[in-house]
Design an enzyme around this catalytic site. Structure first.
Site, PDB file in Angstrom:
ATOM      1  CD  GLU A 171      19.693  11.801 -23.232  1.00 18.89           C
ATOM      2  OE1 GLU A 171      18.826  11.280 -23.954  1.00 18.89           O
ATOM      3  OE2 GLU A 171      20.743  11.228 -22.891  1.00 18.89           O
ATOM      4  CG  HIS A 195      11.600  11.636 -17.890  1.00 17.53           C
ATOM      5  ND1 HIS A 195      11.882  12.900 -18.357  1.00 17.53           N
ATOM      6  CD2 HIS A 195      12.768  10.948 -17.933  1.00 17.53           C
ATOM      7  CE1 HIS A 195      13.168  12.962 -18.683  1.00 17.53           C
ATOM      8  NE2 HIS A 195      13.739  11.784 -18.427  1.00 17.53           N
ATOM      9  CG  MET A 196      10.504   7.661 -11.461  1.00 20.47           C
ATOM     10  SD  MET A 196       9.286   7.108 -10.275  1.00 20.47           S
ATOM     11  CE  MET A 196       8.886   8.662  -9.513  1.00 20.47           C
TER      12      MET A 196
END
Ligand code: 5GP
Ligand code: ZN
Length: 119
Positions: free
Chosen positions: A96, A101-102
């Site tokens: 999204e 990002h993790m």
């Protein structure tokens, strides 16, 4: 490189608020505003890279630090019994926010199955 239209770049720049739990020279970790588990932290590189598909050896320090930070956070706060890390990528991965990002998701109860299989 920073993208001023990117929400995670703006969080990293402290331009918009977030519950930041850790910051180092290459990465920032903060709590997800819509947690999917009792603990739900996002770890991002400070550099704007849209997806893991776009990343490469140029980002090896930041990507390595993102992974190295997970255990440190888990040992400090929670999750001696385990947790799950996820990096969604692109349309197929249901990404999204287009800044790598993790997700770090923790219990204490076991999480659900990793994927809900389509019939
Ligand atoms: P994705 O589906 O891209 O892997 O996950 C994006 C995540 O970012 C979602 O879990 C969503 O709740 C989180 N998120 C979106 N906007 C914000 C925001 O402004 N602040 C924080 N802390 N999390 C956000
Ligand atoms: Zn960004």
């Amino acid at each position: 490189m920073v993208d001023s239209a990117c929400i995670f770049c703006r969080i990293a720049a402290r331009d918009i608020p977030a519950d930041i739990v850790r910051e180092s020279d290459h990465v920032v970790a903060f709590r997800d505003t819509n947690p999917q588990a009792p603990t739900h932290i996002l770890i991002i590189p400070k550099e704007h890279v849209p997806t893991l598909y776009d990343a490469g050896m140029k980002q090896h320090q930041a990507l390595g630090k993102m992974l190295a930070l997970v255990g440190e956070l888990a040992r400090k706060e929670w999750a001696a019994d385990g947790f799950r890390t996820i990096v969604n990528t692109g349309r197929v991965g249901h990404q999204e926010v287009y800044h790598v990002h993790m997700h770090v998701l923790g219990g204490p109860e076991p999480l659900g199955p990793m994927l809900v299989r389509r019939k």
